[in-house]
Enzyme design. Structure first.
Site, PDB file in Angstrom:
ATOM      1  N   ASP A 198       0.867  -1.156   0.000  1.00  0.00           N
ATOM      2  CA  ASP A 198       0.000   0.000   0.000  1.00  0.00           C
ATOM      3  C   ASP A 198       0.914   1.218   0.000  1.00  0.00           C
ATOM      4  O   ASP A 198       2.101   1.107   0.287  1.00  0.00           O
ATOM      5  CB  ASP A 198      -0.842  -0.071   1.275  1.00  0.00           C
ATOM      6  CG  ASP A 198      -1.711   1.136   1.431  1.00  0.00           C
ATOM      7  OD1 ASP A 198      -2.248   1.582   0.413  1.00  0.00           O
ATOM      8  OD2 ASP A 198      -1.843   1.624   2.559  1.00  0.00           O
ATOM      9  N   ARG A 237      -5.503   4.357  -7.974  1.00  0.00           N
ATOM     10  CA  ARG A 237      -6.959   4.423  -7.955  1.00  0.00           C
ATOM     11  C   ARG A 237      -7.582   3.044  -7.940  1.00  0.00           C
ATOM     12  O   ARG A 237      -8.517   2.758  -8.666  1.00  0.00           O
ATOM     13  CB  ARG A 237      -7.463   5.160  -9.215  1.00  0.00           C
ATOM     14  CG  ARG A 237      -7.183   6.626  -9.226  1.00  0.00           C
ATOM     15  CD  ARG A 237      -8.465   7.407  -9.078  1.00  0.00           C
ATOM     16  NE  ARG A 237      -8.202   8.733  -8.555  1.00  0.00           N
ATOM     17  CZ  ARG A 237      -7.898   9.782  -9.327  1.00  0.00           C
ATOM     18  NH1 ARG A 237      -7.803   9.645 -10.616  1.00  0.00           N
ATOM     19  NH2 ARG A 237      -7.702  10.934  -8.761  1.00  0.00           N
TER      20      ARG A 237
END
Lengths: 381, 1150
Positions: free
Chosen positions: B406, B831
């Site tokens: 992440d 995204r």
């Protein structure tokens, strides 16, 4: 994705750095010990030419002398072996062996002449050897009752008729089955090992050059392990000190000619502590084996124990081996610190030592030839 | 107690079952029924609050535990062997002795289970007996009871800092606003305070409604229900009025709630799933090899049975050594051989290394101990160690090939710092913030120009001028449009942690420094020049305020507003008060808050301006979410049209710098609200209604400006990524951010490099997507085919956005995408939704058959963490959800380097080597017995005493391999960190390969041959007896097995020496003692005085030395040549890329 993510908000979390007294509350900090941080001082053996080559040379240098010593010792041992199975028509024991079975009660005697080319100087050990006899078969090995042999009188008791009582009173162990009892009388000693005990009698005669045949004295004690004779094997001690009385109510093993209390006249070598019996009960590891039979003690320092010359072996042929294609031998051997004659260990040591030495030399050459080209391999040392 | 018919009981049970299973539950108060027997209670079907997490009961522990244990195949195998041993035709040993190993293993496991269960029982009892207050109608007050007495339908009072005993519907709080704060740290680890609102207009005594709620579920953030009053009026109730069991009440004196769920039906208990169980790759391989061992065992047993058959058949008559069974008649050879097969299985049983499983468990516990105790993986700041949640996949850490990371909070700190803003098209760069790297998010240094502008505007007091100013609006929006909770630093938050200390300290520590900094750097007056007279409470100095935000961005914005004098003073559900730079305090009435959600990507607050009495909607959100809703531009501004475009340009510029952007907008609402509070009561459609309301409100917005918040990279992130990459691990970044931000962070953290070829994939439809994929693949192929590029590898990186990813992952393009991705050094997915993240991980894991690791810190990473082979949670700013779902939890991304490169490598090599050694050990030892079968007529005789055989495996040779698996260091930590390439040894097939396994099995065969035949040839045709023959074998087997391990051990510490020498000493002591004591104790085998007599014999030593040397010579030789080859490789500069590497490699050696 702010909605589903929450903050473990410690706005002042960063204040820790400067906050006074913060250090006292650090309880979760791992201990900085060498063990917990896996930093124990360690020795890392690196197998490089510098460490491996000496190892090979050292092995070689140690093994070769040991091997030579063993080989010489083994070669100095004198050994004489004679096969008296009698399956060959020319053999003197052929007649005895031909029709022999376990049921024969009358013993058959055969005499075998032989010649010793060298004198046997020290004590001579007389062995009998059997081949193709699987004393190490699992069921055979089990078929004995150590507690009976250890003098436990209960193991000689008559098996009670009722099963309830029999459970309480010890009979010969069930491991002895089917050689545990006959007609509800316990067999002493029970089991297949005892039942199949070697029962040939071997006698040696020296044929004097002047024609007379001198019997050679054979010592039958001292052939078993001391611990076996004095700890493991014991005669049962009943109310009566007489062995015959103690074994009252037992029967002899099926294949035996005499009951156990008549194995020898010497009370110290009779019954369960008869050394021939003890030797037999120590089951051999391999199907071809020898067992110590008698010792010929050296009489005095001058004369050899067995001088050069002709001898006669007189065999009371009782033990049938033809049924399982077995062979019987008589072996005379002197003995050294390494036991009987066996060149294998000496040769093996010499071979391994030489191989190591050779490998060492080869490696040294390789190392010198190629090691110098990039000498950095030596840095590691 | 009245008698009830069994039928009634059954009916009652069924009704209870139905009541529990029902989708909707109706609960009423217990009070009217107080004192009645159980059958009359309305809520009797629901479980009480007493919990029971124990697995066993005292009475049934043994049968239940045995049942549990026999689920393991290995134990069944053991029991099967024992049963075989009790069959007289088959048994190899005394049946009673054969029971020992299984009994030892079962009782050890049972003891462990019993202890664990007892611990659970104790904690249950402690929890069940915690005190709490339940309302009693008889006594007309709350009386003290225990947690276990709480039932559904009771009224429970909780006081400040107490733990809530059950899930309560909040009815009353001591707070005048009807608010109760709870801390959910026990549930999800989040330490911020959550606000719960009391359901109004209820008094415990007069509560006569029926609460209808949904079936218990484990969703902590969701609750649906309504209270139906006697007059059929429905009042909705949601999660915002539910107090969860296990949470702590804070900042509220006391609160009263109605018990909705109790005991095991509470949300916290439903969330309490057991420890995670994953099967590691190595273990899967191990099982295959165990299968090979089973096949080997069967082959050996078949050989034995067949050999026995042939041996029996070759016999002309029954020889005296063949003992017939009790019946006196020998069985047919075929039947005997059939029995012999099973006897052989018993004899050779340890070929299947049952003790291996126990040893692996032990080793893994030890490895986890070492990992958690690593001081390098400890974080001083948060006082947290690495947490290992999954106990059995440590070795997978050494085999990772792909890392999915992440971005926010993982690569970056997720400590948001307000960096820049653009108001009405003017950019304010806040240079000081950029320079001062050590800045905290709480102190924002205002931009000089902007600050002056603000001061000028606000000097003419706002309350008097009706004209609103965009700058003021902008900062008001920052201060108002959020869900930040204000708490006073002086408010007692009695918490066990160090927290309290800091809140108290913060005043004297930070007030001066913060202010001096403000003065020094800006040269302006202090930020909050308010006259104290205006403030009612003296405690409300601005430095005393602490903001508790759900996301760090919000807090950063509030702090930024505060720096410009717009201080958020307090927030209640109905009002917000803000102090302006002029010192004036404005109280805004909050009409509605439309919270953030991932679909809208924005949040809004509707307030009523206290002066203008206008309804104003402040909205903030992602730029694309706001830009499309823009309507009327700001009044009284010349270059109207340009503001949006200019701001957009600024936004792009921010994104390039790697800043997180937000747009701020406002709207003045004139018409009446279409928002219906009644909608809240609808249990089904509430979310949709809220959504609809939001859509209605959030349109025609006026853009005020934009903010750029910096999320700084964590410490050592570029280093770590570089090292991981050198270790052959591909790093992917999956983020919800926009491509520009992601690419920027990518460059910043070294994931992308300037000379890299970056493929940017973003396409609207599938056809373009297919084309791009095909073209790129073709290009890659051409590049690789080009002879000039044989040695050089092109560094290719892929940047792909969520929409394109969706198309690329569609079944027909999947293979092409995977093929392209294989060539890429780095991949950035922007995204992407949480679901896409896990999808990507799954696709790569399954298609490429590689070991994957996912690392993340937020709730949006949970899916990905669970999908990967190893999930790592970073316990950072974004709560604990990722940590809860992870296998390992670390506090910084940089810890990955040591965790993987050092601990991963060690755990893997140690375990792999230990397992191989275990197989080797068992095969080598068992084969001794097997070779003997050729000389005992395949009769399954063991020439080693059975007790000694058990001891051999149980005591003499069990500890050294475990120590090997725990402590061996093939390469030192420094070198592993310095030369990350070394990690590659574990990837893919790794050390534990098919060939490694078979090579060691072959070696075991060779060694056992040597170990058997050296004594055999020595003792051939001699008067050796069976157990004397076995003794030198057993002894040299011990030496061979231990020396073999010594060759394998790469570093020797004191522990190694003690254990190795101790094992040898133990062997001699135990065997000597056993053979001295046991005269007739273990018939029929009789080891009495054998080792003693052997040790008097020089031949014994000669045999042991010879067999040990000959057995180990090949391995020693091979090891030597391997290690010299290894050294050569290290020397070779082409191989490692640099000469330097060689020296670093050699350093620990010299």
């Amino acid at each position: 994705m702010m909605a589903s993510s929450y903050s473990a908000k410690d706005e002042d979390g960063h204040i820790t750095v400067s906050g006074p007294g913060g250090g006292t509350l650090r309880n979760k900090k791992p201990e900085n010990t060498a063990f917990k941080q896996q930093r124990l001082p360690a020795w890392q053996p690196i197998l490089t030419a510098g460490t491996v080559l000496p190892a090979f040379f050292i092995i070689g240098l140690i093994f070769i002398p040991i091997g030579i010593g063993l080989y010489v010792t083994s070669n100095n041992i004198k050994e004489f072996e004679i096969d008296y199975t009698g399956d060959d028509t020319s053999s003197p024991c052929y007649n005895c062996a031909k029709n022999f079975s376990w049921n024969n009660t009358k013993s058959c005697t055969c005499t075998i002449p032989f010649q010793l080319d060298q004198p046997y100087e020290s004590n001579v050990f007389m062995y009998y050897g059997l081949s193709n006899f699987y004393q190490n078969h699992r069921r055979y090995v089990k078929s004995r009752d150590d507690s009976q042999l250890n003098g436990n009188i209960d193991s000689l008791k008559v098996g009670a008729s009722s099963p309830m009582a029999s459970r309480k009173k010890k009979k010969p162990s069930k491991e002895c089955e089917p050689y545990a009892s006959i007609d509800n009388k316990p067999i002493a000693p029970c089991g297949a090992i005892a039942n199949s005990m070697f029962n040939d009698t071997l006698k040696l005669f020296y044929n004097d050059p002047n024609g007379t045949s001198v019997p050679i004295p054979l010592t039958s004690t001292g052939i078993a392990w001391w611990t076996d004779k004095h700890v493991k094997f014991r005669n049962p001690v009943g109310t009566n000190s007489n062995l015959t009385a103690v074994f009252q109510g037992t029967v002899k093993p099926v294949n035996w000619h005499r009951p156990v209390y008549e194995l020898d006249t010497d009370p110290e070598n009779n019954g369960f502590i008869n050394e021939d019996f003890i030797v037999w009960m120590r089951t051999a590891a391999l199907p071809t084996f020898r067992k110590l039979y008698r010792i010929i003690q050296k009489k005095n320092n001058m004369a050899p124990t067995l001088p050069r010359g002709n001898y006669t072996l007189v065999v009371d042929y009782n033990y049938p081996v033809r049924s399982f294609e077995g062979r019987k031998r008589m072996i005379l051997s002197t003995i050294s610190w390494m036991g009987g004659k066996n060149p294998f260990l000496g040769i093996a040591y010499i071979t391994v030592g030489s191989v190591c030495f050779f490998l060492g030399v080869v490696l040294l050459v390789i190392h010198h030839k190629y090691g110098n080209r990039n000498n950095s391999a030596n840095i590691s040392n | 107690m009245t008698w009830r018919s069994p039928l009634a009981l059954v009916r009652d049970a069924l009704r209870g079952q139905r009541a529990r299973e029902n989708e909707l539950r109706s609960l009423e108060s217990n009070l009217p029924y107080e004192g009645l027997e159980k059958g009359k209670q309305p809520n009797r079907y629901f479980p009480s609050n007493a919990i029971k997490t124990t697995k066993y009961s005292l009475l049934f522990f043994i049968p239940m535990n045995l049942y549990e244990q026999f689920h393991r195949l290995a134990n069944l195998y053991f029991v099967g062997l024992v049963i075989l041993n009790f069959i007289p035709e088959v048994n190899a040993f005394q049946p009673e002795i054969a029971l020992i190993p299984i009994c030892v293993i079962l009782s050890l496991t049972a003891m462990k289970d019993a202890w664990e269960d007892f611990r659970r029982y104790q904690s249950d009892r402690k929890l069940n007996n915690m005190p709490c207050f339940i309302y009693s109608r008889k006594e007309k007050q709350f009386v003290e009871r225990h947690w276990k007495d709480v039932r559904v339908g009771d009224f429970v009072k909780v006081v400040c800092n107490e733990i809530i005993p059950a899930d309560l519907l909040l009815l009353y709080t001591s707070d005048p606003n009807g608010v109760c704060h709870i801390e959910t740290a026990n549930l999800d680890g989040e330490t911020n305070l959550k606000q719960r609102t009391a359901h109004p207009e209820f008094e415990p005594e007069s509560f006569n409604g029926i609460l209808v709620c949904e079936k218990p579920n484990n969703n902590l953030n969701h609750f649906k229900g309504y209270v139906e009053k006697p007059d059929k009026q429905k009042v909705g109730a949601g999660i915002e009025s539910l107090l969860l069991r296990g949470c702590t009440v804070r900042n509220t004196d006391h609160a009263v709630g109605f018990v909705v769920y109790a005991g095991r039906e509470t949300k916290s208990m439903l969330n309490n799933s057991g420890p995670r169980y994953k099967r590691s790759k190595l273990e899967r391989r191990l099982n295959i090899d165990v299968l090979f061992c089973v096949i080997l065992l069967f082959t050996m047993c078949l050989i034995g049975a067949l050999g026995h058959y042939l041996w029996l058949n070759a016999m002309p008559v029954v020889p005296p050594y063949l003992v017939p069974p009790t019946s006196g008649q020998l069985d047919r050879p075929s039947l005997t051989s059939f029995y012999m097969f099973f006897t052989m299985i018993i004899l050779l049983q340890i070929l299947i290394p049952i003790s291996l499983y126990v040893s692996i468990e032990l080793v893994k516990i030890g490895q986890i101990f070492f990992i958690t105790n690593d001081i390098d993986l400890y974080d001083e700041e948060t006082d947290s160690r690495i947490q290992c949640k999954a106990l059995n996949i440590t070795e997978d850490l050494g085999q990772i090939e792909y890392i999915f990371s992440d971005k926010t909070g993982t690569l970056t700190e997720n400590k948001m710092v307000f960096r820049r803003c653009s108001i009405m098209g003017t950019e304010y760069p806040h240079k000081e913030n950029a320079i001062n790297l050590l800045i905290k998010e709480t102190e924002v240094v205002p931009d000089g120009k902007l600050f002056q502008k603000i001061s000028r505007t606000s000097s003419g007091s706002l309350s008097h001028s009706q004209k609103t100013d965009a700058y003021l609006d902008f900062f008001l929006a920052l201060a108002i449009c959020n869900t930040v909770v204000v708490s006073m630093a002086t408010t007692k938050r009695r918490r066990v942690s160090r927290h309290r200390t800091f809140t108290e300290d913060s005043e004297e520590n930070f007030q001066p420094s913060g202010q001096t900094e403000g003065v020094d750097t800006t040269g302006l007056q202090p930020c909050s020049p308010h006259p104290p007279s205006l403030s009612d409470e003296p405690a409300l100095t601005s430095d005393n305020l602490r903001y508790e935000a759900e996301s760090p961005d919000e807090a950063a914005l509030v702090y930024a507003a505060k720096a410009y004098g717009f201080t958020l003073l307090s927030r209640t559900p109905d009002s917000v008060s803000v102090r302006l730079p002029s010192g004036e305090v404005l109280d805004f009435e909050v009409l509605d808050t439309l919270t953030f959600d991932s679909n809208r990507k924005r949040m809004s607050v509707l307030v009523r301006h206290p002066i203008t009495k206008e309804y104003v909607l402040y909205t903030k959100g992602a730029d694309f979410a706001i830009m499309e809703l823009l309507g009327t531009p700001y009044p009284g501004n010349g270059n109207k049209k340009n503001i949006a475009t200019v701001t957009q340009r600024h936004l792009d510029c921010y994104a390039k710098e790697g800043l997180r952007t937000l747009c701020i907008a406002k709207k003045v609402q004139n018409h009446t609200l279409s928002y219906l509070p009644n909608a809240m009561a609808a249990i089904e459609n509430r979310e949709r209604l809220v959504m609809d309301t939001a859509v209605q409100l959030e349109k025609n917005l006026t853009l005020l400006g934009a903010t750029g918040i910096e999320d700084r990279l964590q410490e050592n992130v570029p280093d770590t990524i570089q090292a991981l990459r050198e270790a052959g691990i591909k790093v992917w970044v999956l983020t919800g951010d926009k491509p520009e931000t992601a690419v920027n962070i990518g460059y910043a953290c070294g994931l992308l490099e300037d000379e890299d070829l970056v493929i940017n994939m973003g396409c609207k439809d599938k056809i373009t997507c297919t084309n791009i994929l095909d073209c790129t693949l073709e290009e890659v192929r051409r590049y690789n085919a080009d002879p000039r590029n044989v040695d050089t590898t092109q560094n290719m990186s892929l940047v792909i956005d969520g929409l394109t990813l969706d198309k690329a992952l569609s079944p027909d393009l999947l293979d092409r995408f995977v093929a392209l991705v294989k060539h890429c050094r780095a991949v950035l997915c922007c995204r992407v939704t949480p679901l896409q993240k896990s999808r990507v991980v799954k696709v790569i894991r399954e298609k490429l058959k590689v070991m994957t690791l996912a690392v993340g810190d937020g709730a949006n990473d949970v899916n990905m963490i669970q999908a990967a082979d190893i999930g790592i949670g970073i316990s950072g700013q974004e709560g604990m959800q990722a940590v809860m779902a992870s296998d390992f939890a670390i506090s910084h991304f940089k810890h990955l380097k040591k965790l993987l490169l050092v601990h991963g490598h060690w755990c893997y090599t140690r375990l792999a080597n230990m397992i191989i050694y275990f197989f080797y050990k068992n095969v080598a030892y068992v084969n001794l017995l097997f070779w003997y079968q050729f000389f005992c007529g395949f009769s399954a005789t063991a020439m080693i005493d059975y007790w000694l055989m058990i001891f051999f495996n149980l005591f003499f040779t069990s500890v050294p391999p475990i120590m090997f698996g725990l402590m061996d260091k093939d390469i030192s930590a420094e070198m592993l960190l310095g030369v990350p390439e070394l990690y590659k040894t574990g990837q893919g097939e790794g050390d534990y390969r098919f060939t490694t396994f078979w090579v060691s099995i072959l070696d075991a065969f060779y060694q056992s041959l040597v170990c058997f035949f050296v004594p055999y040839f020595v003792y051939q045709d001699s008067d050796i007896d069976m157990f004397t023959f076995g003794t030198p074998m057993n002894t040299s087997a011990l030496f061979i097995i231990l020396m073999h391990l010594s060759i394998e051990i790469k570093s020797w510490t004191v522990v190694h020496w003690i254990i190795m020498l101790g094992s040898v000493a133990l062997y001699f002591i135990v065997t000597l003692a056993y053979s001295a004591v046991c005269v007739t104790c273990n018939p029929p085998s009789n080891p009495y005085w054998i080792l003693q007599s052997q040790m008097e014999d020089p031949m014994f030593y000669l045999i042991c030395i010879l067999s040990t040397v000959v057995a180990l010579l090949p391995r020693y030789r091979v090891c030597h040549s391997l290690s010299s080859v290894g050294l050569k490789i290290f020397n070779c500069p082409e191989f490692w890329g640099s000469r330097q590497c060689y020296f670093s490699l050699m350093l620990p050696f010299s």
